[in-house]
Each structure stands twice: as structure tokens, then as C-alpha cells.
Scaffold this motif. Structure first.
Motif, PDB file in Angstrom:
ATOM      1  N   GLU A   5       0.739  -1.268  -0.162  1.00 39.88           N
ATOM      2  CA  GLU A   5       0.135  -0.167   0.067  1.00 39.88           C
ATOM      3  C   GLU A   5       0.777   1.283  -0.081  1.00 39.88           C
ATOM      4  OE1 GLU A   5      -3.752   1.892   2.502  1.00 39.88           O
ATOM      5  OE2 GLU A   5      -3.200  -0.141   2.729  1.00 39.88           O
ATOM      6  N   ARG A   6       1.916   1.302   0.706  1.00 39.46           N
ATOM      7  CA  ARG A   6       2.636   2.401   0.664  1.00 39.46           C
ATOM      8  C   ARG A   6       3.542   2.711  -0.600  1.00 39.46           C
ATOM      9  NH1 ARG A   6       4.969   1.482   5.454  1.00 39.46           N
ATOM     10  NH2 ARG A   6       6.466   0.002   4.873  1.00 39.46           N
ATOM     11  N   ASN A   7       3.818   1.718  -1.426  1.00 39.35           N
ATOM     12  CA  ASN A   7       4.516   1.825  -2.758  1.00 39.35           C
ATOM     13  C   ASN A   7       3.417   2.204  -3.688  1.00 39.35           C
ATOM     14  OD1 ASN A   7       7.491   0.984  -2.691  1.00 39.35           O
ATOM     15  ND2 ASN A   7       6.639  -0.310  -1.014  1.00 39.35           N
ATOM     16  N   THR A   8       2.176   1.564  -3.696  1.00 41.50           N
ATOM     17  CA  THR A   8       1.163   1.676  -4.613  1.00 41.50           C
ATOM     18  C   THR A   8       0.119   2.798  -4.316  1.00 41.50           C
ATOM     19  OG1 THR A   8      -0.046  -0.176  -3.975  1.00 41.50           O
ATOM     20  CG2 THR A   8       1.630  -0.559  -5.491  1.00 41.50           C
ATOM     21  N   ASN A   9       0.100   3.253  -3.102  1.00 44.78           N
ATOM     22  CA  ASN A   9      -0.999   4.091  -2.651  1.00 44.78           C
ATOM     23  C   ASN A   9      -2.679   3.432  -2.861  1.00 44.78           C
ATOM     24  OD1 ASN A   9       0.571   6.378  -1.945  1.00 44.78           O
ATOM     25  ND2 ASN A   9       0.787   6.733  -4.054  1.00 44.78           N
TER      26      ASN A   9
END
Length: 142
Positions: free
Chosen positions: A27-31
Motif C-alpha cells: 500500500e505504501r508503494n502503490t497508494n
């Protein structure tokens, strides 16, 4: 005195820790959460799908799918419409913005996966895939 965990227990705990790390880092890498990515990706594959078929294909409980779709609809990424001949059935499709979002996110997902699996040979990846699929099959039979 505590005895060391068996190899099988160690695998269980490693898998649990991977699950705990995987979601937030993805989630942090792809939002985007992996569940939402999977929903959008599935919708990207088809023009329109009924919500219950979508729920089965992504294997997320019905309430969670409904919640995700409502949020995605409010963000303008999906549209939902009732079947005029059966109001219990809802059809879902991606909007133009949803298609753009999944394409953008796919690039970030590839980078995340490449980083996660760096230094694995093609043979190791084949073996890992086979092992994970066997674990999945064993769990589904349990």
C-alpha cells in the motif's frame, strides 16, 4: 526452558510475518491496498461484471467488496448499476479514471514485486510458485 520451533512452525511464523509486512508495504508503494488493486485489476479484465461474480473471483467477503466498491465509486473509479430486470443484482465497471489508476498502479506494483523477488533465479521462482500453490491447495482441503 523453551524448545526451538520445528521447521514447520518456523515456516508458519515466517508466512505470518510476510503477511503482516506485505499489505502495508504494498500500500505504501502503490497508494492502494492489495484488495482494492485486485478488485480494480479484475474489473480491468472485463468490461462489466456482476458484483457477486467479482466477489467470488477475488475471494473477499461480500461486505468488504461492497465497502471497497462504495469507496471506489465515491472516488470516481468504478460505476455500479442495478440490473433492471433483477434489482438484487448489481453490475460493476471501471471508469476511465479507474482504468488510468490501475495502469499507473500496475507500474508501481511491478517495481514492488521486482524488489520483493530480487536475486531469485527463474528456477527458484518456479519452485517457490509451486510450493506456495501446494500450500494453498493443502489449506483449501483442510
Amino acid at each position: 526452558m523453551n524448545s526451538p520451533a520445528s521447521d514447520q512452525e518456523r515456516i508458519l511464523f515466517l508466512l505470518k510475518e510476510l503477511c503482516n509486512q506485505f499489505g502495508p508495504k504494498f500500500e505504501r508503494n502503490t497508494n492502494m491496498s492489495l484488495s482494492r488493486f485486485e478488485l480494480l485489476h479484475q474489473l480491468y479484465q472485463e468490461d462489466e461484471v456482476n458484483q457477486s461474480s467479482l466477489q467470488k473471483s477475488v475471494n473477499i467477503d461480500n461486505a468488504a467488496v461492497t465497502r471497497h466498491l462504495k469507496q471506489l465509486e465515491s472516488q470516481g473509479m468504478v460505476t455500479r448499476r442495478r440490473n433492471p430486470s433483477d434489482h438484487r443484482e448489481t453490475f460493476v465497471s471501471l471508469t476511465k479514471e479507474g482504468r488510468e489508476q490501475i495502469l499507473s498502479c500496475s507500474t508501481e506494483k511491478r517495481c514492488f514485486v521486482n524488489q520483493m523477488l530480487q536475486d531469485f533465479s527463474p528456477e527458484e521462482l518456479d519452485t517457490l510458485t509451486d510450493m506456495l500453490m501446494r500450500i494453498q491447495q493443502n489449506i483449501s482441503r483442510y
